[in-house]
Write an enzyme that holds these catalytic residues in place. Structure first.
Site, PDB file in Angstrom:
ATOM      1  N   ASN A   1      15.359   2.116   7.474  1.00 28.53           N
ATOM      2  CA  ASN A   1      15.571   1.494   6.283  1.00 28.53           C
ATOM      3  C   ASN A   1      16.506   1.751   5.428  1.00 28.53           C
ATOM      4  OD1 ASN A   1      14.571   4.118   4.475  1.00 28.53           O
ATOM      5  ND2 ASN A   1      12.702   3.898   5.957  1.00 28.53           N
TER       6      ASN A   1
ATOM      7  N   LYS B   1      -2.302   4.379  -5.489  1.00 34.41           N
ATOM      8  CA  LYS B   1      -2.108   4.372  -3.996  1.00 34.41           C
ATOM      9  C   LYS B   1      -2.516   6.675  -4.123  1.00 34.41           C
ATOM     10  CE  LYS B   1       1.889   2.861  -2.368  1.00 34.41           C
ATOM     11  NZ  LYS B   1       3.175   2.578  -2.727  1.00 34.41           N
TER      12      LYS B   1
ATOM     13  N   VAL C   1       2.399  11.877   3.685  1.00 30.37           N
ATOM     14  CA  VAL C   1       1.643  12.632   2.388  1.00 30.37           C
ATOM     15  C   VAL C   1       0.427  11.948   2.322  1.00 30.37           C
ATOM     16  CG1 VAL C   1       1.938  10.462   0.999  1.00 30.37           C
ATOM     17  CG2 VAL C   1       2.176  13.422  -0.630  1.00 30.37           C
TER      18      VAL C   1
ATOM     19  N   LYS D   1      18.528   1.413  28.180  1.00 32.66           N
ATOM     20  CA  LYS D   1      18.664   0.309  26.856  1.00 32.66           C
ATOM     21  C   LYS D   1      17.903  -0.733  27.171  1.00 32.66           C
ATOM     22  CE  LYS D   1      22.658  -2.391  24.414  1.00 32.66           C
ATOM     23  NZ  LYS D   1      24.250  -2.256  24.650  1.00 32.66           N
TER      24      LYS D   1
ATOM     25  N   ASP E   1       0.695   8.840   7.682  1.00 32.41           N
ATOM     26  CA  ASP E   1       0.460   8.643   6.213  1.00 32.41           C
ATOM     27  C   ASP E   1       0.656  10.219   6.034  1.00 32.41           C
ATOM     28  OD1 ASP E   1       0.691   8.698   3.546  1.00 32.41           O
ATOM     29  OD2 ASP E   1       0.551   7.395   3.810  1.00 32.41           O
TER      30      ASP E   1
HETATM   31  O1  C5P Z   1       2.486   3.627   1.490  1.00 34.78           O
HETATM   32  P1  C5P Z   1       3.826   4.152   0.478  1.00 34.78           P
HETATM   33  O2  C5P Z   1       5.038   3.829   1.460  1.00 34.78           O
HETATM   34  O3  C5P Z   1       3.581   2.699  -0.414  1.00 34.78           O
HETATM   35  O4  C5P Z   1       3.666   4.858  -0.269  1.00 34.78           O
HETATM   36  C1  C5P Z   1       4.850   6.025  -0.510  1.00 34.78           C
HETATM   37  C2  C5P Z   1       4.744   7.313  -0.814  1.00 34.78           C
HETATM   38  O5  C5P Z   1       3.693   7.551   0.471  1.00 34.78           O
HETATM   39  C3  C5P Z   1       5.196   8.033  -1.267  1.00 34.78           C
HETATM   40  O6  C5P Z   1       5.381   9.486  -1.643  1.00 34.78           O
HETATM   41  C4  C5P Z   1       6.008   8.432   0.549  1.00 34.78           C
HETATM   42  O7  C5P Z   1       7.146   9.446   0.753  1.00 34.78           O
HETATM   43  C5  C5P Z   1       4.431   8.829   1.369  1.00 34.78           C
HETATM   44  N1  C5P Z   1       4.612   8.102   2.658  1.00 34.78           N
HETATM   45  C6  C5P Z   1       4.114   8.774   3.360  1.00 34.78           C
HETATM   46  N2  C5P Z   1       3.909   9.310   5.233  1.00 34.78           N
HETATM   47  C7  C5P Z   1       4.099   7.884   5.061  1.00 34.78           C
HETATM   48  C8  C5P Z   1       4.357   6.589   4.406  1.00 34.78           C
HETATM   49  C9  C5P Z   1       4.418   7.071   3.016  1.00 34.78           C
HETATM   50  O8  C5P Z   1       4.219  10.384   3.309  1.00 34.78           O
HETATM   51  N3  C5P Z   1       3.970   7.855   6.464  1.00 34.78           N
END
Ligand code: C5P
Length: 409
Positions: free
Chosen positions: A218, A346, A316, A297, A314
């Site tokens: 991204n 969230k 966090v 590839k 996830d």
């Molecule tokens: O769910 P979303 O991506 O919108 O949440 C954003 C928050 O979650 C940010 O703090 C991002 O760094 C964290 N995040 C994470 N691991 C993920 C997706 C998001 O730590 N797989």
């Protein structure tokens, strides 16, 4: 009374057509009752006269390292110590190269070596000179050495070219000076706010490999995470910065851990979060990764291909879910609508202590920008941090985080 009243600002002028705008800059500083001293390189004097700069600054202009009369009035070391901030505007390609090389072959470069004041460089040059590999390299190294780089702007140039290399306008430079002095004041008022505190920060994008040469990622620049790491260091913290591929100089004293994939970021985050007091998830983690990574590839064959993707962990939420050695956990939420509602949802869902929401639908802030504004939510409270440079926003945010971290102890 303004933040600039009675501050000592040294303006260094090097040789470039934009030098004529420095008279206006100094006038604007004098409107704030700022003490201004001007140092000029010999090339600068071809573009604006020392007499003009003396008239607007109200002080004699220094331009010679070996001038006995000037040394007797205020010696170069004294001048270097006098400054609260040095601003080199315009900073030509030549002066950038000399500063980066650590040369002291005129008064301005000598002062820059002799000062412990923060130094801002305001580049101005022809767009081709700005894009030249040597200039790009010098600017990157100067940024890494903690010089502040303001601009340049894009647009039409005095030589008729169009592109990056225009000096910022005096009003914009003044705004940067105000923000910089404010940040310096804040750092001196609370220099060791985060002493004996370890902070782990995730920053930048992740890359999810498809095959040995391709990946899904991204547009995250990592600027906010890097600014937070620098603010934490300035406040006396130990910092782990777990970052994806970013094109930014990293803070020199951070423990920087480079990763590629979300899984790698997750593994490093859990190791370091357990040894940290505060965890800040600023990274733009890819939500999904390809189920299979091809060994070779992937060849072009059919008109369509289907990718099977699986959800990434996830990070966090995993840190917030720790049952032992759980740090104070802060997340970010980039939203385009109903910012408060989505951010609070969230925070609840991921069991965070705090969430920093930004509205990425507003132009000029958020992704890839140098500026940002945040709405910060925790428990049943909230505060707004208005649009500012990511550097000054990071300092304000760390103060909010530290206060809530202390409250929760
Ligand atoms: O769910 P979303 O991506 O919108 O949440 C954003 C928050 O979650 C940010 O703090 C991002 O760094 C964290 N995040 C994470 N691991 C993920 C997706 C998001 O730590 N797989």
């Amino acid at each position: 009374m303004s933040v600039l009243t009675n501050r000592n600002i040294l303006i260094g002028i090097s040789g470039g057509i934009a030098a004529y705008k420095c008279a206006e800059l100094v006038r604007r500083l004098k409107d704030h009752q700022t003490n201004v001293r001007v140092v000029m390189t010999s090339a600068a004097k071809s573009f604006i006269t020392p007499l003009t700069m003396q008239a607007v600054s109200g002080n004699p202009v220094a331009d010679d390292l070996l001038d006995p009369a000037a040394e007797a009035a205020m010696g170069h070391i004294e001048l270097a110590k006098w400054a609260d901030l040095i601003v080199v505007a315009p900073a030509s390609a030549d002066v950038l190269a000399r500063i980066n090389a650590g040369m002291a072959n005129d008064l301005l470069t000598t002062l820059i070596l002799a000062t412990d004041a923060p130094i801002a460089l305001v580049p101005a040059m022809n767009q081709q000179m700005y894009k030249a590999p040597a200039t790009v390299h010098n600017l990157a190294q100067l940024q890494q050495k903690q010089f502040h780089i303001w601009g340049p702007a894009q647009g039409e140039q005095a030589c008729g070219d169009i592109g990056p290399g225009r000096m910022l306008e005096p009003a914009e430079i003044l705004e940067h000076i105000q923000q910089q002095i404010t940040a310096q004041d804040e750092a001196t008022q609370s220099p060791q706010l985060l002493a004996n505190t370890t902070v782990t920060i995730t920053a930048g994008p992740t890359r999810e490999a498809l095959d040995p040469v391709r990946y899904i990622s991204n547009h995250s620049s990592g600027k906010m995470g890097v600014a937070l790491a620098q603010a934490c260091l300035d406040l006396g913290a130990q910092v782990n910065l777990i970052h994806g591929p970013i094109q930014l100089p990293l803070p020199v004293n951070a423990n920087a851990i480079a990763i590629e994939s979300a899984q790698q970021m997750h593994d490093e985050a859990l190791i370091h979060a357990k040894q940290s007091d505060i965890f800040i998830a600023c990274a733009a983690v890819a939500d999904y990764r390809p189920v299979d990574i091809a060994d070779q590839k992937i060849k072009k064959s059919t008109d369509e291909i289907t990718l099977r993707m699986v959800k990434n962990p996830d990070i966090v939420a995993a840190v917030a879910g720790l049952t032992e050695h759980r740090p104070f956990t802060v997340g970010f939420a980039a939203e385009t609508q109903d910012v408060e509602k989505y951010a609070k949802d969230k925070m609840k869902r991921k069991k965070l202590d705090m969430i920093c929401a930004n509205d990425v639908s507003i132009a000029g802030q958020g992704f890839n920008s140098d500026n940002n504004a945040l709405n910060v939510f925790w428990q049943n409270e909230h505060c707004s941090l208005p649009c500012a440079s990511k550097t000054s926003l990071a300092m304000s945010l760390m103060k909010v985080i530290k206060q809530q971290f202390d409250n929760q102890k």
